[in-house]
Motif scaffolding. Structure first.
Motif, short mmCIF file in Angstrom:
data_model
loop_
_atom_site.label_atom_id
_atom_site.label_comp_id
_atom_site.label_asym_id
_atom_site.label_seq_id
_atom_site.Cartn_x
_atom_site.Cartn_y
_atom_site.Cartn_z
N GLN A 4 -7.24 2.18 -21.09
CA GLN A 4 -6.85 3.25 -21.58
C GLN A 4 -6.87 4.49 -20.60
O GLN A 4 -7.52 4.25 -19.56
CB GLN A 4 -8.16 3.51 -22.77
CG GLN A 4 -7.99 2.61 -23.81
CD GLN A 4 -9.33 2.76 -24.68
OE1 GLN A 4 -10.31 3.41 -24.32
NE2 GLN A 4 -9.07 2.38 -25.90
N THR A 5 -6.28 5.48 -20.91
CA THR A 5 -6.36 6.80 -20.11
C THR A 5 -6.62 7.89 -21.21
O THR A 5 -6.49 7.80 -22.14
CB THR A 5 -4.86 7.01 -19.70
OG1 THR A 5 -4.13 7.22 -20.57
CG2 THR A 5 -4.56 5.93 -18.52
N GLU A 6 -7.47 8.84 -20.39
CA GLU A 6 -7.70 9.96 -21.12
C GLU A 6 -7.62 11.40 -20.26
O GLU A 6 -7.73 11.21 -19.09
CB GLU A 6 -9.38 10.06 -21.46
CG GLU A 6 -9.72 9.01 -22.54
CD GLU A 6 -11.31 9.07 -22.45
OE1 GLU A 6 -11.90 9.78 -22.09
OE2 GLU A 6 -11.79 8.24 -23.39
N ALA A 7 -7.32 12.30 -20.84
CA ALA A 7 -6.76 13.44 -20.16
C ALA A 7 -8.40 14.01 -19.75
O ALA A 7 -9.16 13.74 -20.49
CB ALA A 7 -6.10 14.63 -20.88
N THR A 8 -8.45 15.16 -18.77
CA THR A 8 -9.64 15.64 -18.37
C THR A 8 -9.42 17.25 -18.29
O THR A 8 -7.90 17.47 -18.56
CB THR A 8 -10.18 15.38 -17.02
OG1 THR A 8 -9.31 15.73 -16.09
CG2 THR A 8 -9.98 13.78 -16.88
N LEU A 14 -6.63 12.52 -13.99
CA LEU A 14 -6.58 11.40 -15.18
C LEU A 14 -7.84 10.51 -15.02
O LEU A 14 -7.96 9.95 -14.01
CB LEU A 14 -5.38 10.86 -15.24
CG LEU A 14 -4.72 10.38 -16.51
CD1 LEU A 14 -4.66 11.54 -17.70
CD2 LEU A 14 -3.24 9.80 -16.32
N LYS A 15 -8.49 10.25 -16.30
CA LYS A 15 -9.59 9.25 -16.17
C LYS A 15 -8.86 8.07 -16.65
O LYS A 15 -8.14 8.07 -17.64
CB LYS A 15 -10.42 9.97 -17.33
CG LYS A 15 -11.73 8.79 -17.45
CD LYS A 15 -12.70 9.63 -18.36
CE LYS A 15 -13.78 8.70 -18.55
NZ LYS A 15 -14.89 9.37 -19.62
N THR A 62 -11.40 7.85 -12.15
CA THR A 62 -10.68 8.94 -12.27
C THR A 62 -9.83 9.22 -10.83
O THR A 62 -10.23 8.96 -9.89
CB THR A 62 -11.79 10.39 -12.37
OG1 THR A 62 -12.62 9.93 -13.23
CG2 THR A 62 -11.20 11.56 -12.51
N GLN A 133 -17.91 11.87 -19.57
CA GLN A 133 -16.98 12.05 -20.48
C GLN A 133 -15.73 12.78 -20.15
O GLN A 133 -14.71 12.29 -20.58
CB GLN A 133 -17.39 12.53 -21.92
CG GLN A 133 -18.44 12.05 -22.57
CD GLN A 133 -18.69 12.44 -23.86
OE1 GLN A 133 -18.89 13.55 -23.95
NE2 GLN A 133 -19.19 11.54 -24.85
N ASP A 134 -15.61 13.59 -19.14
CA ASP A 134 -14.39 14.31 -18.36
C ASP A 134 -14.16 13.89 -17.28
O ASP A 134 -13.27 14.38 -16.71
CB ASP A 134 -14.97 15.89 -18.48
CG ASP A 134 -14.89 16.66 -19.80
OD1 ASP A 134 -14.59 15.99 -20.70
OD2 ASP A 134 -15.82 17.36 -19.92
#
Length: 187
Positions: A4-8, A14-15, A62, A133-134
């Motif tokens: 999975q990827t998440e924006a920071t 990118l996470k 990250t 989380q970020d």
């Protein structure tokens, strides 16, 4: 394997969440290809043009970039992380230790041990989980003359909102619980 990827909050970072433990204990940050030599995974990620930083947390990686858009970098980074975990290779080389990865020694005056212990506990229980989380981390570096010195890592380093996080979030929290704290500063 699904990553999975998440924006920071940092648009240059990118996470990536591989669904596996990345660092069992501590964190590791690499700012250049030379320092990344301590990690087979970081070395592979730094081989991708445009990558300027790699940070490992407990269950995430990250990646920071300079230049290319994420839609061009993301597939290469995802493939590299997937290949690495599928190969079974270690994330960190055997010669590296967490002390080498985490960096500088802490500093504070004798007699401030109780204050420092309270600061560290607040950072560990209230600040670090939120920052993780970020896609980043904040660690204690020192305390002197009412000033707390913190090291910002991962997506926090160079993030446009990091000053607000420090001054309005962390500083207010520490001042509320530890009256001796007057200011918080990044090192």
């Amino acid at each position: 394997m699904f990553i999975q990827t998440e924006a920071t909050p940092n648009p240059a970072t990118l996470k990536f969440l591989p669904g596996k433990v990345v660092m069992q204990t501590g964190t590791a940050e690499f700012r250049d290809a030379e320092s990344a030599a301590a990690s087979p995974l970081a070395s592979r990620i730094f081989a991708i043009p445009g990558v300027t930083g790699v940070f490992f947390g407990y269950d995430f990686v990250t990646v920071s970039k300079d230049g290319p858009e994420w839609q061009h970098l993301k597939p290469a980074i995802l493939g590299t992380i997937m290949e690495h975990f599928m190969s079974g290779a270690p994330v960190m080389g055997t010669a590296s230790t967490s002390a080498e990865v985490d960096g500088d020694e802490e500093f504070f005056e004798a007699g401030d041990e109780t204050i420092v212990a309270t600061i560290k506990e607040l950072l560990e229980t209230r600040v670090r989980p939120a920052v993780a989380q970020d896609g980043g981390d904040i660690t204690f570096r020192g305390f002197r003359d009412g000033k707390v010195f913190l090291n910002m890592k991962g997506s926090c380093a160079g993030c446009p909102s990091s000053t607000a996080t420090l001054k309005h979030g962390v500083q207010n929290l520490l001042r509320h619980f530890v009256p001796e704290v007057q200011e918080v500063e990044a090192v």
